[in-house]
Design an enzyme around this catalytic site. Structure first.
Site: not given
Lengths: 456, 342
Positions: A344, A348, A357
């Site tokens: 990815r 998100h 993160y």
């Protein structure tokens, strides 16, 4: 750290022919990669019947016993299975990062199809870039990109037919794009205007289109998987020459719905492709915190489902796997599990900043060296089907198309107030008629509080 | 079951003409509730080749025998609500059974977030209207926490589904067929206590009882009582006793809880000026609260007394204390008298 980032991990991913694996004492199977053959799963257990040759065993023979579920051999060894196989299940790959073929076992793609695939991947990339910016500018409230998963989206869709119902998660806009949903239609949904086929009810990127056999996206995770299985059962009972595909992420496989759905699919023998986009991250949860087994592909055999792991950034591999899975699913009326390993590359959603993160270097590495769009383009150029002039032209025209669609969508008015109350039921019940009257009264009294919604 | 017999004896519902709107004069054979439901399922499967019945153990007839014989005729299926949503989304009628309403909660996400919103969120491009979820609910004499619950209130708070509860075999057959054939996902709670105990003449033919239409099953002038399901038989007993004290009770079976028939209840309260609502589910946040609030809004100036609710206690459903927990006939009688004497 996610193992597939380490150097040795990458080598494994690149598909060195490996041995098969040891499973429950069965002989090792040598599945040389890359092939499109699937890994060994159990022999199918029939019902509780025993056949003739097993009679001696069911007469108290210590070699085995006909337990519910079938004959099981005994062992004197007190031995636990490993929680993890000796080697990770290898990953089917056809194209390397430079666009060279590294397999001769794949499904041929015609020039027309390949060109449409590439152009749609570029359009998707362009749409994602611009819509993301439009959200940052505050012009739409939210957006979900498919950065890094363009090949997975487009190639899987290209391998299916329009008769195959799609039950998406929310990162599969490319699947819908391939089927003919226009950039304007995407924009209309994101702006929630009166031309939005979903009538402005949901957040941006929650697309759905009956015309394109693409069931409406919902934010809920993995709830679509049992729907897909029920729909596949319907296809089977109606004797249709079609299968269902359901998409979900690595995180989705941790839900109860995933488990129930794949188990049902196996038991009821329905034609469904369960397509897992293992992109390494479930919002901020890396796969190492998601599961401790070897990803998702290993779970297939646990349910009696044929499974394959595929390089999700390799358009030809994805196309071949889905094409073959579809044939199997329909001809044998059975589920197939596909785990597409990918990354990815974006956040998100627009509500997330993934640099909080995960290291920026990691994101950059995947974006540059593993870009599925670039990989496919290199192959196309090697085939002589694409060149830099065409690239420039198409990128320009895609950009123009997206910008124009946004312009148009932004100016269109919102759906009518009445659409708050329609489609809750097939026919509007009296309580909603009452509420609509009261709401119109409120709007009439305070028109400035409700701009864009004349009370009519 | 001994407790049940002490409370009920064997119920025989008379086959009143008003119950059978539009149906011919033949009253049918006396059968119990699970047989009536079984007949409804047979009709549903016979009249629609794209109808499917499934749930845990329904293949052998189910733990309450509601699905006896269906597997022989129509094939065996197992499934859960998510599967049913998918099946219904493809235009089939998916009739799924949850073994006990107490176990419906794992399916709550699929019912609330998926089934109820399927049509709305897609702009009416898709729907799962063919979905019907059946579940046995309510006290059974010895069910305790997990075989006695009445969870209807959770579902009444969900726009997009319908919630229907029959009071008797004849009502159950017609209401279930209406639910199955309705173009919206419906949840059908069956009073398990009545599966065998309630026996009534039920027409053998295929018939439907309309949804969202409440029925005045007993006319009166002094006070209105509203309920559903098995509780109505308790309320009927209370009404009989109240009559001996000269109180004329009007009893309404709501049948469909959402969307509910406010007009019938309103008209009755406008006549009587008093309302008692009764349900087994705990009183706080129970569906009686919705009825009370709506009727107070509509009938405030007509009301002679506060709206009264006689319901289950706000506790998990206890085993040995069941008779203390439930809204019994004497609690109802006390409520009727104090409301009339307010």
């Amino acid at each position: 750290m996610a193992f597939f980032l380490s150097k040795s991990g990458i080598r494994t991913l690149l598909g060195i022919p490996t041995m098969g694996f040891r499973w429950m004492g069965n002989p090792v199977h040598r599945n040389v990669l890359p092939t499109a053959s699937f890994h060994f799963t159990w022999p199918r257990h029939e019902s509780l019947r025993t056949d003739g040759q097993l009679d001696s065993q069911s007469n108290g023979d210590p070699q085995g016993l006909d337990f519910p579920g079938g004959v099981v051999k005994f062992t004197p060894e007190l031995k636990f299975l490993h929680g993890f196989l000796d080697e990770r299940i290898p990953c089917y790959k056809v194209l390397d990062e430079q666009g060279h073929l590294v397999s001769n076992n794949f499904v041929q793609i015609s020039k027309d199809t390949a060109l449409k695939m590439y152009k749609d991947m570029v359009t998707l990339q362009t749409m994602d870039t611009i819509f993301y910016e439009v959200q940052r500018q505050g012009r739409i409230s939210f957006y979900v990109t498919a950065n890094g998963e363009e090949a997975l989206n487009i190639a899987s869709s290209a391998a299916l037919s329009l008769n195959d119902p799609v039950f998406p998660q929310y990162r599969e806009a490319g699947v819908l794009l391939w089927r003919g949903f226009t950039v304007q239609e995407f924009a209309n949904q994101c702006f929630g205007n009166k031309d939005d086929s979903c009538k402005g009810r949901q957040m941006p990127a929650h697309y759905g289109s009956k015309k394109h056999n693409y069931f409406t996206v919902a934010s809920t995770v993995a709830t679509q998987i049992p729907h897909a299985v029920g729909a596949a059962y319907s296809l089977k009972m109606d004797g249709k020459n079609a299968c269902v595909i359901s998409y979900f992420g690595d995180g989705g496989t941790s839900t109860g719905d995933f488990h129930a759905a794949i188990n049902f699919a196996a038991v009821m023998e329905v034609p469904v492709i369960l397509f897992c986009r293992n992109n390494g991250w479930a919002i901020s949860t890396p796969v190492n915190d998601q599961f401790r087994g070897d990803g998702i592909v290993v779970r297939g055999p646990a349910y009696g489902v044929r499974s394959i792991r595929v390089d999700g950034n390799d358009a030809i591999a994805v196309y071949s796997a889905v094409h073959t899975a579809r044939k199997l699913a329909i001809s044998e009326s059975r589920p197939i599990l596909i785990e597409a390993l990918t990354y990815r590359a974006g956040h998100h959603t627009t509500s997330d900043d993934s640099t909080r993160y995960r290291p920026i270097e990691e994101i950059e590495w995947w974006k540059t060296s593993q870009d599925p769009v670039a990989r496919f383009r290199k192959w196309l150029e090697r085939e002589g089907w694409w060149h830099s002039e065409a690239e420039r032209e198409h990128r320009d025209s895609a950009r123009q198309e997206v910008l124009h669609a946004i312009q148009v969508a932004e100016k269109l008015e919102k759906p009518a107030l009445s659409e708050v109350f329609t489609d809750v039921y097939d026919v509007q019940p009296s309580n909603l008629q009452e509420e609509e009257m009261l709401l119109r009264e409120t709007v009439r009294r305070h028109p400035k509080e409700y701009p864009g919604f004349p009370s009519e | 079951m001994a407790v049940a017999l002490r409370r009920f004896g064997r119920l025989r519902w008379s086959c009143s003409g008003s119950c059978l709107r539009g149906i011919s004069s033949e009253c049918g054979k006396p059968i119990n509730l699970y047989t009536a439901i079984n007949q409804a399922l047979h009709s549903a499967l016979e009249t629609d080749p794209r109808a499917y019945v499934f749930g845990e153990d329904v293949g052998f007839g189910g733990v309450f025998r509601c699905t006896t014989g269906l597997a022989d005729h129509f094939g065996k299926h197992r499934g859960i609500v998510g599967f049913a949503v998918g099946l219904a989304a493809m235009g089939n009628r998916a009739i799924c059974e949850i073994q006990f309403a107490d176990y419906i909660f794992p399916a709550f996400d699929q019912i609330v977030n998926e089934a109820a919103k399927f049509r709305y969120r897609s702009g009416n491009q898709f729907n799962c209207g063919g979905l019907t979820i059946r579940a046995p609910y309510g006290a059974v004499g010895h069910g305790g926490h997990y075989h006695s619950q009445s969870p209807e209130a959770f579902f009444c708070h969900v726009p997009g589904i319908k919630v229907v509860i029959p009071r008797s075999p004849q009502q159950a057959k017609g209401l279930l067929l209406s639910c199955i054939r309705d173009a919206n996902p419906t949840v059908f709670f069956e009073p398990k206590w009545l599966y065998r105990l309630a026996v009534e003449d039920v027409p053998e033919k295929d018939y439907m009882v309309p949804l969202s239409e409440a029925e005045v099953i007993r006319e009166g002038n002094d006070i209105t009582l509203v309920g559903w399901g098995a509780q109505l038989s308790i309320m009927e007993q209370a009404c009989n006793e109240a009559e001996k004290d000269g109180i004329s009770c009007e009893l309404i079976d709501l049948k469909t809880l959402i969307p509910w028939d406010k007009e019938t209840v309103e008209a009755s309260v406008n006549k009587t000026g008093r309302l008692v609502i009764s349900h087994e589910a705990p009183v706080t946040g129970g569906f009686g609260a919705e009825i009370s609030a709506s009727i107070v809004e509509r009938c405030f100036l007509r009301l002679e007394a506060p709206v009264c609710r006689v319901c289950g206690l706000d506790t998990p459903f206890p085993l040995v204390f069941e008779s203390l927990y439930l809204p019994t006939k004497n609690k109802l009688l006390d409520a009727i008298k104090s409301t009339v004497g307010y």
